[in-house]
Design an enzyme around this catalytic site. Structure first.
Site, PDB file in Angstrom:
ATOM      1  N   ASP A 112      -1.064  53.204 -53.136  1.00  0.00           N
ATOM      2  CA  ASP A 112      -0.371  53.800 -51.991  1.00  0.00           C
ATOM      3  C   ASP A 112      -1.430  54.416 -51.093  1.00  0.00           C
ATOM      4  O   ASP A 112      -2.234  55.232 -51.553  1.00  0.00           O
ATOM      5  CB  ASP A 112       0.611  54.873 -52.459  1.00  0.00           C
ATOM      6  CG  ASP A 112       1.506  54.382 -53.590  1.00  0.00           C
ATOM      7  OD1 ASP A 112       1.971  53.231 -53.495  1.00  0.00           O
ATOM      8  OD2 ASP A 112       1.725  55.132 -54.557  1.00  0.00           O
ATOM      9  N   ASP A 167      14.842  54.619 -55.556  1.00  0.00           N
ATOM     10  CA  ASP A 167      13.971  55.755 -55.856  1.00  0.00           C
ATOM     11  C   ASP A 167      14.838  56.866 -56.440  1.00  0.00           C
ATOM     12  O   ASP A 167      15.808  57.303 -55.802  1.00  0.00           O
ATOM     13  CB  ASP A 167      13.277  56.258 -54.583  1.00  0.00           C
ATOM     14  CG  ASP A 167      12.279  55.246 -54.042  1.00  0.00           C
ATOM     15  OD1 ASP A 167      12.083  54.199 -54.675  1.00  0.00           O
ATOM     16  OD2 ASP A 167      11.705  55.517 -52.966  1.00  0.00           O
TER      17      ASP A 167
END
Length: 247
Positions: free
Chosen positions: A129, A8
């Site tokens: 998500d 990330d």
């Protein structure tokens, strides 16, 4: 099934967030490209890359780093974060990305989501998500008002055949995966899913292997960086299991 170690990227560094909270950042590497090389050396075949700056703002500032990761390794790359135009997808595809994950745009711009899958097909994945069953958008900062399972069905109807499903409440927390949540999402989607959120160790990887055809892959981040999951050993066990299934 394959294992995707996660990178990330925030402000050019490899980090992890706790439950998607940008105020709870842990930096693991100042050089995401070097981190990807280390994953490859450990035996990984895929890497999951998220542009966190892009996910939050919709404007990617880490595209060049992503391109360098793709160019510097033989890893297959699954890339997401702030991809909200056909031009952004095209740049990643031309850079060699193996799969591009769309998230916020699935909810906010369904016409774009439909046009994208018509053009790029299996190169795309729907990134869903969820928190308490609701799909989140804008870097997990906002609820969408749409249930994750309904969104999965809608994306399957548009032609998406790959999905990354993240349990936000567990992501970055090493609390373990909930196998039934991923089985349920695969059922709603009608295709295998890539599981993400809360991998604590090898037991979670084995639990995903136990779901068989419901799981295409599993993403792991903090557990690898902090040593509770040995990437090399996990890759070897997954390879062995995949070979046994193919026989």
């Amino acid at each position: 099934m394959h294992l995707l170690p996660a990178i990330d990227i925030l402000d050019g560094k490899a980090v992890r967030l706790a439950k998607g909270d940008y105020s709870r950042v842990t930096c693991y590497s100042d050089d995401p490209v070097d981190q990807a090389r280390r994953f490859e050396e450990a035996g990984a075949r895929w890497v999951h890359i998220v542009d966190l700056d892009g996910a939050r703002t919709g404007v990617s500032s880490n595209a060049a780093i992503i391109e360098r990761i793709v160019a510097s390794t033989s890893l297959k790359s699954q890339v997401g974060g702030g991809i909200r135009s056909l031009g952004s997808i095209e740049r990643l595809v031309c850079a060699g990305a193996s799969r591009v994950v769309l998230g916020t745009a699935l909810v906010r711009d369904p016409e774009f989501a439909a046009a994208a899958v018509r053009r790029y097909g299996d190169m795309l994945a729907a990134g869903i998500d969820a928190k308490s069953g609701e799909a989140a958008v804008a870097g997990w900062g906002e609820g969408s008002g749409v249930s994750a399972s309904d969104l999965a069905r809608s994306m399957a109807g548009l032609g998406y055949r790959h999905m990354v499903y993240t349990d936000i409440s567990r992501d970055g927390m090493q609390t373990g995966l909930d196998p039934e949540a991923y089985r349920s999402m695969a059922c709603a989607f009608g295709h295998p899913v890539v599981a993400s959120g809360g991998v604590a160790g090898m037991e979670d990887v084995r639990a995903m292997l136990g779901l068989g055809d419901a799981i295409e892959g599993v993403i792991a981040g903090r557990s690898i960086y902090e040593g509770s999951l040995d990437l090399a050993k996990a890759c070897r066990e997954i390879d062995r299991c995949n070979k046994e299934r193919s026989c």
